[in-house]
Design a protein around this motif. Sequence first.
Motif, PDB file in Angstrom:
ATOM      1  N   ARG A 104      -1.205  51.296  29.383  1.00  0.00           N
ATOM      2  CA  ARG A 104      -2.347  50.658  30.107  1.00  0.00           C
ATOM      3  C   ARG A 104      -3.347  49.892  29.344  1.00  0.00           C
ATOM      4  N   GLY A 105      -3.431  50.416  27.951  1.00  0.00           N
ATOM      5  CA  GLY A 105      -4.298  49.464  27.289  1.00  0.00           C
ATOM      6  C   GLY A 105      -3.670  48.183  26.934  1.00  0.00           C
ATOM      7  N   ASP A 107      -1.738  46.619  29.274  1.00  0.00           N
ATOM      8  CA  ASP A 107      -1.894  45.881  30.388  1.00  0.00           C
ATOM      9  C   ASP A 107      -3.086  45.123  30.386  1.00  0.00           C
ATOM     10  N   GLU A 108      -4.353  45.959  30.117  1.00  0.00           N
ATOM     11  CA  GLU A 108      -5.495  45.602  30.271  1.00  0.00           C
ATOM     12  C   GLU A 108      -5.721  44.126  29.253  1.00  0.00           C
ATOM     13  N   ARG A 111      -3.878  41.232  30.962  1.00  0.00           N
ATOM     14  CA  ARG A 111      -4.554  40.693  32.133  1.00  0.00           C
ATOM     15  C   ARG A 111      -5.682  39.921  31.876  1.00  0.00           C
ATOM     16  N   LYS A 112      -6.581  40.409  30.672  1.00  0.00           N
ATOM     17  CA  LYS A 112      -7.758  39.706  30.526  1.00  0.00           C
ATOM     18  C   LYS A 112      -7.378  38.246  29.781  1.00  0.00           C
ATOM     19  N   HIS A 143       5.695  42.192  28.796  1.00  0.00           N
ATOM     20  CA  HIS A 143       4.605  41.629  28.416  1.00  0.00           C
ATOM     21  C   HIS A 143       4.800  40.567  27.434  1.00  0.00           C
ATOM     22  N   SER A 229      -8.486  40.558  38.669  1.00  0.00           N
ATOM     23  CA  SER A 229      -9.830  41.208  38.381  1.00  0.00           C
ATOM     24  C   SER A 229      -9.764  42.735  38.459  1.00  0.00           C
ATOM     25  N   LYS A 230      -8.492  43.246  38.765  1.00  0.00           N
ATOM     26  CA  LYS A 230      -8.430  44.757  38.894  1.00  0.00           C
ATOM     27  C   LYS A 230      -7.243  45.220  37.993  1.00  0.00           C
ATOM     28  N   MET A 231      -7.100  46.490  37.599  1.00  0.00           N
ATOM     29  CA  MET A 231      -5.978  46.913  36.825  1.00  0.00           C
ATOM     30  C   MET A 231      -4.735  46.890  37.674  1.00  0.00           C
ATOM     31  N   TRP A 232      -3.598  46.333  36.878  1.00  0.00           N
ATOM     32  CA  TRP A 232      -2.292  46.267  37.580  1.00  0.00           C
ATOM     33  C   TRP A 232      -1.656  47.189  37.996  1.00  0.00           C
ATOM     34  N   GLU A 233      -1.896  48.296  37.185  1.00  0.00           N
ATOM     35  CA  GLU A 233      -0.970  49.510  37.475  1.00  0.00           C
ATOM     36  C   GLU A 233      -1.310  50.168  38.999  1.00  0.00           C
TER      37      GLU A 233
END
Length: 304
Positions: A104-105, A107-108, A111-112, A143, A229-233
């Motif tokens: 998740r980290g 992912d973030e 995403r950014k 990723h 703008s939101k978490m992918w998961e």
Amino acid sequence: VALLSNRAAINLKRKNYGSVIRDCAKAASVNSAKPSTNVKVYYRAARAFYALGRFSEAKVALKHAIDADPENKLVKKLAEEVKSKLKEAKKRKLEKERHQIKLRGEDEIMRKECMKRNIKVGPLIMDIGNYTQETAGTGKFPHPKIASGALIWNVLLMYPEHSTSDYVQQWNEHVTFGEQLELMFPKTKNDAKESPNLVPEWDRHSLDYTMDNLAVFFEERYVRPLDMSKMWEKQYEKARDLEREKEDYTKKHRVRVKVDKSLLEALSDPEYVVPGVPVFYIVSTASPYWKIYQEQHSGRLRIL
């Protein structure tokens, strides 16, 4: 009770574990007033649960058996085995949870980084298992990596004329298509004749796929983008479901990417959505298929 217990013993040998559990449950309920006589019933139920990998239920059955006969060696031995299995299961669960937190980290971060570059990402809807076992994020798609501030992507190159593909790993976003493809194809037909080892096996008959003839395309909005703008998961599964709905593909353009463009320039195009991994189509303008390709996408071709 004896009948049910004996039938459970027979079914245990036959590995009919569901029948064992049902018979033992009936026997225990019938004889609930005399728990001391139910040791074999609980033990057989525990063995069935154990065989099915239902270790928590096996533990409960063994507790009843131990309460009835604390010194029973078979019961105590199985209880130790169950305890060990539960410990292993707990360890695996914790490791999985830690891994999910780590993903998740990542992912973030990705995403950014994509948002900084105006890159839109959508769900992976193709099977890339033939190319890589690597998955990331929440286990959904590979990723890009980060090296010296640049994103390093895995990219899928499709050759529709030959129904084949290449999975290019470690493509730096600042590397142009020409620079990458020069590593994979000869520059001219003469080079192809002089160095046949540079020619892909599927092109050795025609020698059409040379650098001076390659045309690179991507499809607009190959998938619907995730909300960047939101978490992918939290939105991935819904996005996958939406992709199963029919779309009017006649409204989508195939965009030609000049080979002097970088991967980043293509990915950041307002109409490009990365479908889990970047996908591009390679066609030779020297091949008879080029005319077919143009006709297939007539009125839907533009240049980046």
